[in-house]
Design an enzyme around this catalytic site. Structure first.
Site, PDB file in Angstrom:
ATOM      1  N   ASP A   1      -2.244  37.595 -20.676  1.00 30.84           N
ATOM      2  CA  ASP A   1      -3.225  37.608 -19.580  1.00 30.84           C
ATOM      3  C   ASP A   1      -3.571  36.162 -19.240  1.00 30.84           C
ATOM      4  O   ASP A   1      -3.086  35.227 -19.901  1.00 30.84           O
ATOM      5  CB  ASP A   1      -4.499  38.382 -20.021  1.00 30.84           C
ATOM      6  CG  ASP A   1      -5.270  38.984 -18.848  1.00 30.84           C
ATOM      7  OD1 ASP A   1      -5.846  38.201 -18.057  1.00 30.84           O
ATOM      8  OD2 ASP A   1      -5.294  40.212 -18.698  1.00 30.84           O
TER       9      ASP A   1
ATOM     10  N   ASP B   1       0.370  33.622 -16.837  1.00 30.29           N
ATOM     11  CA  ASP B   1       0.153  33.977 -15.431  1.00 30.29           C
ATOM     12  C   ASP B   1       1.436  34.652 -14.946  1.00 30.29           C
ATOM     13  O   ASP B   1       2.506  34.025 -14.908  1.00 30.29           O
ATOM     14  CB  ASP B   1      -0.128  32.693 -14.626  1.00 30.29           C
ATOM     15  CG  ASP B   1      -0.337  32.958 -13.149  1.00 30.29           C
ATOM     16  OD1 ASP B   1       0.043  34.057 -12.664  1.00 30.29           O
ATOM     17  OD2 ASP B   1      -0.866  32.074 -12.464  1.00 30.29           O
ATOM     18  N   VAL B   2       1.336  35.934 -14.551  1.00 30.70           N
ATOM     19  CA  VAL B   2       2.564  36.690 -14.234  1.00 30.70           C
ATOM     20  C   VAL B   2       3.276  36.179 -12.978  1.00 30.70           C
ATOM     21  O   VAL B   2       4.412  36.568 -12.713  1.00 30.70           O
ATOM     22  CB  VAL B   2       2.288  38.208 -14.074  1.00 30.70           C
ATOM     23  CG1 VAL B   2       1.880  38.832 -15.392  1.00 30.70           C
ATOM     24  CG2 VAL B   2       1.284  38.501 -12.959  1.00 30.70           C
TER      25      VAL B   2
ATOM     26  N   TYR C   1      -2.941  45.898  -0.650  1.00 36.58           N
ATOM     27  CA  TYR C   1      -2.807  46.466  -2.005  1.00 36.58           C
ATOM     28  C   TYR C   1      -1.819  47.640  -1.970  1.00 36.58           C
ATOM     29  O   TYR C   1      -0.930  47.744  -2.821  1.00 36.58           O
ATOM     30  CB  TYR C   1      -4.187  46.907  -2.479  1.00 36.58           C
ATOM     31  CG  TYR C   1      -4.233  47.523  -3.860  1.00 36.58           C
ATOM     32  CD1 TYR C   1      -4.112  46.730  -5.000  1.00 36.58           C
ATOM     33  CD2 TYR C   1      -4.441  48.892  -4.037  1.00 36.58           C
ATOM     34  CE1 TYR C   1      -4.181  47.295  -6.274  1.00 36.58           C
ATOM     35  CE2 TYR C   1      -4.512  49.466  -5.300  1.00 36.58           C
ATOM     36  CZ  TYR C   1      -4.380  48.663  -6.410  1.00 36.58           C
ATOM     37  OH  TYR C   1      -4.454  49.220  -7.667  1.00 36.58           O
TER      38      TYR C   1
ATOM     39  N   LYS D   1       1.695  48.319  -4.087  1.00 41.54           N
ATOM     40  CA  LYS D   1       1.851  49.441  -5.017  1.00 41.54           C
ATOM     41  C   LYS D   1       2.956  50.390  -4.568  1.00 41.54           C
ATOM     42  O   LYS D   1       3.664  50.979  -5.386  1.00 41.54           O
ATOM     43  CB  LYS D   1       0.513  50.169  -5.195  1.00 41.54           C
ATOM     44  CG  LYS D   1      -0.555  49.319  -5.897  1.00 41.54           C
ATOM     45  CD  LYS D   1      -0.072  48.855  -7.270  1.00 41.54           C
ATOM     46  CE  LYS D   1      -1.130  48.108  -8.062  1.00 41.54           C
ATOM     47  NZ  LYS D   1      -0.653  47.660  -9.368  1.00 41.54           N
TER      48      LYS D   1
ATOM     49  N   THR E   1     -12.689  50.822 -14.585  1.00 41.23           N
ATOM     50  CA  THR E   1     -12.375  49.536 -15.225  1.00 41.23           C
ATOM     51  C   THR E   1     -13.046  48.421 -14.424  1.00 41.23           C
ATOM     52  O   THR E   1     -13.479  48.648 -13.291  1.00 41.23           O
ATOM     53  CB  THR E   1     -10.853  49.257 -15.242  1.00 41.23           C
ATOM     54  OG1 THR E   1     -10.448  48.901 -13.908  1.00 41.23           O
ATOM     55  CG2 THR E   1     -10.042  50.434 -15.732  1.00 41.23           C
TER      56      THR E   1
HETATM   57  P1  NAI Z   1      -8.738  44.917 -14.626  1.00 42.89           P
HETATM   58  O1  NAI Z   1      -9.255  43.990 -13.600  1.00 42.89           O
HETATM   59  O2  NAI Z   1      -9.685  45.512 -15.591  1.00 42.89           O
HETATM   60  O3  NAI Z   1      -7.544  44.217 -15.434  1.00 42.89           O
HETATM   61  C1  NAI Z   1      -6.539  43.482 -14.784  1.00 42.89           C
HETATM   62  C2  NAI Z   1      -6.127  42.338 -15.685  1.00 42.89           C
HETATM   63  O4  NAI Z   1      -5.100  41.608 -15.006  1.00 42.89           O
HETATM   64  C3  NAI Z   1      -7.254  41.353 -15.976  1.00 42.89           C
HETATM   65  O5  NAI Z   1      -7.390  41.142 -17.363  1.00 42.89           O
HETATM   66  C4  NAI Z   1      -6.837  40.076 -15.255  1.00 42.89           C
HETATM   67  O6  NAI Z   1      -7.252  38.885 -15.919  1.00 42.89           O
HETATM   68  C5  NAI Z   1      -5.319  40.229 -15.262  1.00 42.89           C
HETATM   69  N1  NAI Z   1      -4.689  39.375 -14.262  1.00 42.89           N
HETATM   70  C6  NAI Z   1      -5.096  39.132 -12.985  1.00 42.89           C
HETATM   71  N2  NAI Z   1      -4.293  38.223 -12.419  1.00 42.89           N
HETATM   72  C7  NAI Z   1      -3.350  37.894 -13.336  1.00 42.89           C
HETATM   73  C8  NAI Z   1      -2.246  37.018 -13.349  1.00 42.89           C
HETATM   74  N3  NAI Z   1      -1.944  36.259 -12.289  1.00 42.89           N
HETATM   75  N4  NAI Z   1      -1.480  36.940 -14.468  1.00 42.89           N
HETATM   76  C9  NAI Z   1      -1.791  37.687 -15.553  1.00 42.89           C
HETATM   77  N5  NAI Z   1      -2.829  38.517 -15.608  1.00 42.89           N
HETATM   78  C10 NAI Z   1      -3.602  38.631 -14.515  1.00 42.89           C
HETATM   79  O7  NAI Z   1      -7.980  46.057 -13.807  1.00 42.89           O
HETATM   80  P2  NAI Z   1      -7.349  47.466 -14.246  1.00 42.89           P
HETATM   81  O8  NAI Z   1      -8.080  48.512 -13.524  1.00 42.89           O
HETATM   82  O9  NAI Z   1      -7.192  47.542 -15.698  1.00 42.89           O
HETATM   83  O10 NAI Z   1      -5.938  47.343 -13.526  1.00 42.89           O
HETATM   84  C11 NAI Z   1      -4.706  47.304 -14.230  1.00 42.89           C
HETATM   85  C12 NAI Z   1      -3.624  47.782 -13.296  1.00 42.89           C
HETATM   86  O11 NAI Z   1      -3.872  49.140 -12.903  1.00 42.89           O
HETATM   87  C13 NAI Z   1      -3.537  46.984 -11.985  1.00 42.89           C
HETATM   88  O12 NAI Z   1      -2.171  46.782 -11.645  1.00 42.89           O
HETATM   89  C14 NAI Z   1      -4.217  47.894 -10.980  1.00 42.89           C
HETATM   90  O13 NAI Z   1      -3.786  47.678  -9.661  1.00 42.89           O
HETATM   91  C15 NAI Z   1      -3.811  49.263 -11.501  1.00 42.89           C
HETATM   92  N6  NAI Z   1      -4.658  50.371 -11.048  1.00 42.89           N
HETATM   93  C16 NAI Z   1      -5.987  50.442 -11.385  1.00 42.89           C
HETATM   94  C17 NAI Z   1      -6.764  51.483 -10.910  1.00 42.89           C
HETATM   95  C18 NAI Z   1      -8.215  51.625 -11.245  1.00 42.89           C
HETATM   96  O14 NAI Z   1      -8.889  52.489 -10.637  1.00 42.89           O
HETATM   97  N7  NAI Z   1      -8.767  50.865 -12.167  1.00 42.89           N
HETATM   98  C19 NAI Z   1      -6.184  52.536 -10.060  1.00 42.89           C
HETATM   99  C20 NAI Z   1      -4.782  52.376  -9.792  1.00 42.89           C
HETATM  100  C21 NAI Z   1      -4.053  51.320 -10.277  1.00 42.89           C
END
Ligand code: NAI
Length: 273
Positions: free
Chosen positions: A37, A63-64, A156, A160, A193
């Site tokens: 992360d 950083d991805v 977004y 996706k 989240t």
């Molecule tokens: P979150 O915000 O809790 O976690 C996302 C993580 O990605 C964070 O720890 C952040 O630091 C990290 N991140 C951001 N930019 C980055 C980068 N450039 N390089 C590496 N890490 C980076 O979000 P959540 O909800 O856990 O999301 C995870 C995945 O699930 C995402 O792809 C999101 O689009 C997807 N998702 C989430 C939904 C929801 O309702 N929470 C619904 C559908 C999909």
């Protein structure tokens, strides 16, 4: 028997939300986890939690969107564990704007850099490592927003939807190569989240720049009537990662409380129609 015993799993965006739950569940089920992360403080907290629960995990700043970082992280994983079996391409952000015409080009590029370039780089560097150990399972985090349109989240949705078909194309390449690698996408619905507190953009007026989970929940009807938890998604990821899913590739696992299944008219709380 633990479901992913002895396997090595790399999870991106693992410091928070769904990625953190994936790392914890995979470690609990016997995987040696490499969690990455850009949020190093939360990443360190995650590793401490996994170790306290008896699991094995290592954190890397990553950083991805950086190709150099991908080369380093995959090389470090192979150096540490000698293999890579499971890749969860999960890191993502969501930028919102009232209309696509309000989205700045820089926001569009930031959105696609993390959600699409990051997933592309994950397979570009992950697949060769998996081939070196005879196969593996790649799980790409898409969304219900990759299956249907959501107003104010067009950029977004584009990422996706892209991830959804990217997973299928890569799955076909791997199957054609007979390399033992399965590739699938996961489509969460509304999951509680921190991402919901971070939905932003540069659009004006500023009040249009964010969407709370309550607003999302009000806009999108969820038949089961409640938001999911990160563990609900992690359990699906665990299945796809495990040998129990050995006959699944190029498919999509939708975990959305019924959002894409259909809808029904809910009776008002007082029972009047
Ligand atoms: P979150 O915000 O809790 O976690 C996302 C993580 O990605 C964070 O720890 C952040 O630091 C990290 N991140 C951001 N930019 C980055 C980068 N450039 N390089 C590496 N890490 C980076 O979000 P959540 O909800 O856990 O999301 C995870 C995945 O699930 C995402 O792809 C999101 O689009 C997807 N998702 C989430 C939904 C929801 O309702 N929470 C619904 C559908 C999909």
């Amino acid at each position: 028997m633990s479901q992913v015993q002895g396997k090595v799993a790399l999870v991106t965006g693992a410091a928070s939300g769904i990625g953190a739950a994936c790392a914890e569940v995979l470690a609990r089920e016997g995987a040696r986890v490499v969690a990455t992360d850009i949020d190093d403080a939360r990443g360190a907290g995650l590793i401490a939690k996994i170790k306290q629960a008896g699991g094995e995990a290592k954190y890397f700043h990553h950083d991805v969107t950086s190709e150099a970082a991908w080369a380093e992280v995959v090389a470090a994983t192979e150096k540490l564990h000698g293999r890579l079996d499971i890749l969860v391409s999960n890191a993502g952000i969501a930028l919102s704007a009232p209309s696509i015409v309000d989205v700045s080009l820089s926001d569009w590029r930031r959105q696609t850099a993390i959600n699409l370039d990051g997933v592309f780089l994950s397979v570009k560097y992950g697949i060769p490592a998996m081939r070196r150990c005879g196969g593996g399972s790649i799980i790409m985090m898409s969304s219900v927003a990759g299956l249907r349109g959501t107003p104010s989240l067009a950029a977004y949705c584009a990422t996706k939807g892209g991830v959804r078909l990217f997973a299928k194309a890569v799955a076909m390449e791997c199957a054609q190569a007979n390399d033992g690698i399965r590739v699938n996408s996961v489509h969460p619905g509304i999951i509680d989240t921190p991402i919901w507190n971070k939905i932003t953009g540069t659009a004006t007026p500023p009040e249009h720049n964010s969407m709370t989970i309550a607003e999302g929940f009000a806009q999108l009807s969820v038949p089961l009537g409640f938001a999911g938890q990160a563990e609900d998604i992690a359990n699906g990821v665990l299945y796809l990662a495990s040998d129990a899913a050995r006959y699944l590739t190029g498919t999509e696992l939708i975990i959305d409380g019924g959002m894409t299944g259909g809808s029904f008219r809910r009776a008002p709380p007082d029972g009047n129609q």
